[in-house]
Design an enzyme around this catalytic site. Structure first.
Site, PDB file in Angstrom:
ATOM      1  N   GLU A   1     -38.827 -12.476 -51.218  1.00 45.80           N
ATOM      2  CA  GLU A   1     -38.979 -13.341 -50.401  1.00 45.80           C
ATOM      3  C   GLU A   1     -38.724 -14.812 -51.143  1.00 45.80           C
ATOM      4  OE1 GLU A   1     -39.167 -14.241 -47.231  1.00 45.80           O
ATOM      5  OE2 GLU A   1     -40.096 -16.112 -47.225  1.00 45.80           O
TER       6      GLU A   1
ATOM      7  N   HIS B   1     -32.186  -0.583 -65.243  1.00 43.13           N
ATOM      8  CA  HIS B   1     -31.086   0.329 -64.661  1.00 43.13           C
ATOM      9  C   HIS B   1     -29.987  -0.396 -64.396  1.00 43.13           C
ATOM     10  CE1 HIS B   1     -34.285   3.279 -65.112  1.00 43.13           C
ATOM     11  NE2 HIS B   1     -35.069   2.452 -64.750  1.00 43.13           N
TER      12      HIS B   1
ATOM     13  N   ASN C   1     -26.357 -16.718 -23.696  1.00 45.06           N
ATOM     14  CA  ASN C   1     -26.770 -16.461 -25.150  1.00 45.06           C
ATOM     15  C   ASN C   1     -26.930 -14.827 -25.147  1.00 45.06           C
ATOM     16  OD1 ASN C   1     -30.408 -16.275 -26.024  1.00 45.06           O
ATOM     17  ND2 ASN C   1     -28.605 -15.748 -27.113  1.00 45.06           N
ATOM     18  N   GLY C   2     -26.281 -14.288 -26.294  1.00 46.49           N
ATOM     19  CA  GLY C   2     -26.232 -12.715 -26.362  1.00 46.49           C
ATOM     20  C   GLY C   2     -24.981 -12.375 -26.593  1.00 46.49           C
TER      21      GLY C   2
ATOM     22  N   CYS D   1     -28.463 -18.518 -29.822  1.00 43.53           N
ATOM     23  CA  CYS D   1     -27.913 -19.830 -28.753  1.00 43.53           C
ATOM     24  C   CYS D   1     -29.037 -20.039 -28.019  1.00 43.53           C
ATOM     25  CB  CYS D   1     -26.594 -19.195 -27.912  1.00 43.53           C
ATOM     26  SG  CYS D   1     -25.180 -18.666 -28.850  1.00 43.53           S
TER      27      CYS D   1
ATOM     28  N   LYS E   1     -35.740 -17.085 -49.911  1.00 42.01           N
ATOM     29  CA  LYS E   1     -35.701 -18.646 -49.577  1.00 42.01           C
ATOM     30  C   LYS E   1     -34.648 -19.345 -50.236  1.00 42.01           C
ATOM     31  CE  LYS E   1     -37.580 -18.450 -46.741  1.00 42.01           C
ATOM     32  NZ  LYS E   1     -38.359 -17.507 -45.798  1.00 42.01           N
TER      33      LYS E   1
ATOM     34  N   LYS F   1     -32.492 -19.735 -35.970  1.00 40.32           N
ATOM     35  CA  LYS F   1     -34.092 -19.214 -36.175  1.00 40.32           C
ATOM     36  C   LYS F   1     -34.422 -18.131 -35.486  1.00 40.32           C
ATOM     37  CE  LYS F   1     -38.440 -20.364 -37.178  1.00 40.32           C
ATOM     38  NZ  LYS F   1     -38.432 -19.956 -38.742  1.00 40.32           N
TER      39      LYS F   1
ATOM     40  N   ARG G   1     -32.056 -22.418 -32.367  1.00 39.02           N
ATOM     41  CA  ARG G   1     -31.368 -21.022 -32.082  1.00 39.02           C
ATOM     42  C   ARG G   1     -29.908 -21.051 -32.403  1.00 39.02           C
ATOM     43  NH1 ARG G   1     -34.527 -18.250 -28.764  1.00 39.02           N
ATOM     44  NH2 ARG G   1     -32.915 -17.081 -28.082  1.00 39.02           N
TER      45      ARG G   1
ATOM     46  N   TRP H   1     -24.666 -20.354 -31.481  1.00 41.42           N
ATOM     47  CA  TRP H   1     -24.721 -19.584 -32.837  1.00 41.42           C
ATOM     48  C   TRP H   1     -23.481 -18.774 -32.377  1.00 41.42           C
ATOM     49  CZ3 TRP H   1     -24.873 -14.474 -34.871  1.00 41.42           C
ATOM     50  CH2 TRP H   1     -24.972 -14.841 -36.274  1.00 41.42           C
TER      51      TRP H   1
ATOM     52  N   GLU I   1     -31.179 -18.863 -48.527  1.00 38.96           N
ATOM     53  CA  GLU I   1     -30.772 -19.419 -47.309  1.00 38.96           C
ATOM     54  C   GLU I   1     -30.939 -20.773 -47.023  1.00 38.96           C
ATOM     55  OE1 GLU I   1     -33.479 -18.036 -44.225  1.00 38.96           O
ATOM     56  OE2 GLU I   1     -35.138 -18.133 -45.546  1.00 38.96           O
TER      57      GLU I   1
HETATM   58  C1  F6R Z   1     -35.896 -16.150 -43.526  1.00 35.80           C
HETATM   59  C2  F6R Z   1     -36.183 -16.071 -41.962  1.00 35.80           C
HETATM   60  C3  F6R Z   1     -35.766 -14.518 -41.275  1.00 35.80           C
HETATM   61  C4  F6R Z   1     -36.704 -14.235 -40.405  1.00 35.80           C
HETATM   62  C5  F6R Z   1     -36.035 -12.918 -39.738  1.00 35.80           C
HETATM   63  C6  F6R Z   1     -37.027 -12.278 -38.680  1.00 35.80           C
HETATM   64  O1  F6R Z   1     -36.711 -17.506 -43.618  1.00 35.80           O
HETATM   65  O2  F6R Z   1     -36.808 -16.733 -41.082  1.00 35.80           O
HETATM   66  O3  F6R Z   1     -35.177 -13.929 -42.163  1.00 35.80           O
HETATM   67  O4  F6R Z   1     -37.763 -13.877 -40.942  1.00 35.80           O
HETATM   68  O5  F6R Z   1     -34.832 -13.266 -38.908  1.00 35.80           O
HETATM   69  O6  F6R Z   1     -37.349 -13.098 -37.552  1.00 35.80           O
HETATM   70  P1  F6R Z   1     -38.765 -12.830 -36.956  1.00 35.80           P
HETATM   71  O7  F6R Z   1     -39.954 -13.073 -37.549  1.00 35.80           O
HETATM   72  O8  F6R Z   1     -38.689 -13.880 -35.817  1.00 35.80           O
HETATM   73  O9  F6R Z   1     -38.737 -11.640 -36.121  1.00 35.80           O
END
Ligand code: F6R
Length: 578
Positions: free
Chosen positions: A451, A474, A94-95, A2, A455, A573, A27, A69, A458
């Site tokens: 990773e 396994h 927010n929270g 948020c 990607k 984010k 956010r 969010w 998501e």
């Molecule tokens: C994936 C992504 C998330 C962040 C995770 C941690 O692309 O962006 O998995 O890596 O939420 O976020 P930070 O790095 O801001 O602690």
């Protein structure tokens, strides 16, 4: 999660709140709302994105706004913020308020009628109750009373239609004030107002701030006034624009030659040699940490424990006196990573942050910080922050091992990898209708498999799983079929022959292979269905090239499927709730 923003000043609040909202929309973007006042409250709130408010207007030189969010209560207009009480008070939050059900029941017993299913609305009614029953109808005093009843995490802002002030409070979620000329802002993030002022006051946990157009006062929960310290934040507005790229994610992938070169210049602080390192992080940052573990153990010869922050915080971790706890985080605000650091500090541990956002909460709480120089990362999927984190971890591993990480030619190698874009897009086109992917790698390339799969999941919503290649037999090998292609990360490396055997095992079961291999590897070309030849590089640098190639693959698959790449569904984010 948020985003909140507030304005009080001499200008029309609406356009300022609207632009601010666009900047904090990363956010959360389930719903959006703006409330202004000119003696009467004016409200707009809807499910969906901020752009729907672009051609609207609300009067008033003061207001608050929110992009949501969803946590408590579904995505709906009634659950969108701001919340209004008695046509006089408005609140954004927010929270998460953990004791909201209990508080809500008490308020309902007193006759309060709720208009939403959210936890946030509870805060509004608590504040309004204290305001109405207080001796002097004072919003600040009412907020001071209300916060004493709240358990959980919050940054919230409240206004009264008749008073030229915004009162905001924080515990556990980011909140800052931007100080302008006869105007002030409050926001979750300085980018919300950066073109109007770069003078910022960070509000800390357990602080309440009262902002008018000419003043700012900071208080603790007991009403005692606190000193205000103003800092200048760096930043410009260009970085918050796409500069010709269709998405921030692609822009940020393309920026990596520069962000890596910049991060290579970072001077590490003096860090005493710990007996053991604990790495805590979430998501992409956690995968950087896993690669960091391999590198630190290999080059610094220090044992490393790698933990997902959300698990670590609820375990009973064993700490030893000479441990160093490292938090890796782009935003510096991730709730679980912050909690893990607080737990480590509570046990008297030394803490170090590898962080992208300056002056973020975790940056201010750790003992030492190394800032990555990725610049603002706006695309929800992390790309350039990840490679910058890897560079710092390499440098750290070498420094602790008494050597210097040269990273020779890394920026040029990344440029060469970016030139593979057309080839990668061509492969993405071929697999665009596949709904399941497997990613495999060994050793340094296993975290890259994780990773790469993250990607893809998501931003394209394609199911992807990552395994250390040796683990396939396994269980996961049962998944192999023509419909589940495998991305095999198999450049020449100590485990190359083992990878080759694993790939053969997949081929023997009609699995399709997309190989990321060393240039000129004919053997691998023959066995795979499609191959991406990586530029020739020192083995240690190859994981960075793999990261970039996998980012491009995920990006193009998602783009071909028409996904909302910069704002994938259900994500935000900055994850400031648990
Ligand atoms: C994936 C992504 C998330 C962040 C995770 C941690 O692309 O962006 O998995 O890596 O939420 O976020 P930070 O790095 O801001 O602690």
């Amino acid at each position: 999660m948020c985003g909140i923003i507030g304005y009080v000043g001499q200008r029309d609040a609406y356009p300022l709140l609207l632009t601010g909202l666009e900047r904090v929309e990363y956010r959360g973007y389930d719903s959006v709302g703006i409330c202004t006042t000119d003696g009467t409250l004016h409200l707009l709130k809807e499910v969906g994105r901020v752009e729907q408010f672009k051609n609207k207007r609300l009067p008033g030189k003061q207001g608050i706004a929110h992009s949501r969010w969803a946590t408590h209560g579904g995505v709906s207009q009634k659950n969108a913020h701001p919340f209004i009480a008695h046509d006089a008070f408005a609140l954004v939050h927010n929270g998460i308020i953990e004791n909201y059900l209990e508080l809500k029941e008490e308020l309902i017993e007193k006759g309060v009628v709720f208009s939403s299913d959210t936890d946030s609305e509870v805060i509004l009614h608590l504040v309004v109750g204290h305001y109405q029953h207080g001796p002097d109808k004072n919003l600040l005093a009412a907020v001071q009373q209300a916060v004493k009843q709240l358990q959980g995490a919050y940054a919230f802002a409240v206004l009264n239609k008749d008073a030229e002030e915004i009162v905001a409070a924080r515990d556990g979620c980011p909140l800052l004030v931007g100080i302008g000329e006869r105007e002030n802002f409050i926001a979750s993030d300085a980018t919300a107002f950066i073109e109007h002022t770069q003078k910022v006051v960070y509000v800390d946990d357990f602080e309440i701030v009262r902002v008018t157009k000419d003043a700012l006062e900071l208080f603790d929960h007991d009403g005692a006034k606190k000193n205000v310290s103003i800092v200048e934040v760096r930043g410009n507005i260009e970085v918050a624009q796409k500069q010709g790229h269709p998405h921030f994610m692609l822009k940020e992938i393309m920026e990596q030659p520069q962000t890596i070169a910049e991060t290579m210049k970072v001077e590490l602080p003096r860090i005493g040699r710990p007996k053991r390192i604990l790495i805590v992080a979430c998501g992409t940052a956690s995968y950087a940490g896993l690669l960091g573990k391999y590198i630190l153990e290999k080059f610094a010869k220090i044992p490393v424990v790698h933990e997902t922050a959300s698990e670590f915080r609820y375990q009973e971790p064993l700490f030893y006196p000479d441990d160093l706890v490292i938090a890796i985080t782009q935003s510096g605000e991730t709730a679980d990573t912050l909690a893990a650091i607080r737990l480590a500090k509570k046990h008297g541990m030394k803490t170090l942050g590898i962080i992208n956002v300056r002056e973020s909460t975790i940056a201010r709480e750790v003992d030492q910080v190394i800032y990555t120089r990725a610049g603002p990362e706006i695309g929800v999927a992390s790309t350039k922050a990840f490679t910058a984190q890897l560079i710092v971890l390499y440098k750290l591993a070498f420094q602790l091992g008494g050597k210097k990480f040269e990273g020779k030619g890394i920026a040029t190698l990344i440029e060469e990898t970016l030139k593979l874009e057309d080839r990668i897009k061509e492969i993405a086109q071929k697999y665009v209708h596949n709904n399941h992917f497997l990613y495999i790698g060994r050793n340094l390339f296993y975290p890259l498999a994780l990773e790469g799969a993250l990607k893809l999941k998501e931003i394209s919503y394609i199911h992807a799983e990552a395994y250390p290649a040796g683990e396939l037999k396994h269980g996961p090998i049962a998944l192999i079929s023509e419909d589940m292609p495998t991305i095999a990360i198999c450049p020449r490396h100590e485990t190359y022959e083992k990878m080759f055997s694993n790939i053969q095992e997949i081929k023997a079961r009609q699995g399709k292979i997309i190989a990321l291999a060393s240039t000129g590897d004919e053997r691998m070309r023959e066995i795979s269905d499609d191959i991406i030849y990586l530029p020739k590089a020192d083995g240690l640098l190859t994981p960075l090239l793999v990261a970039v190639a996998l980012q491009l693959f995920a990006y193009h698959l998602a783009a071909l499927r028409g996904c909302d790449i910069d704002k994938p569904r259900n994500l935000a984010k900055s994850v400031t709730v648990e």
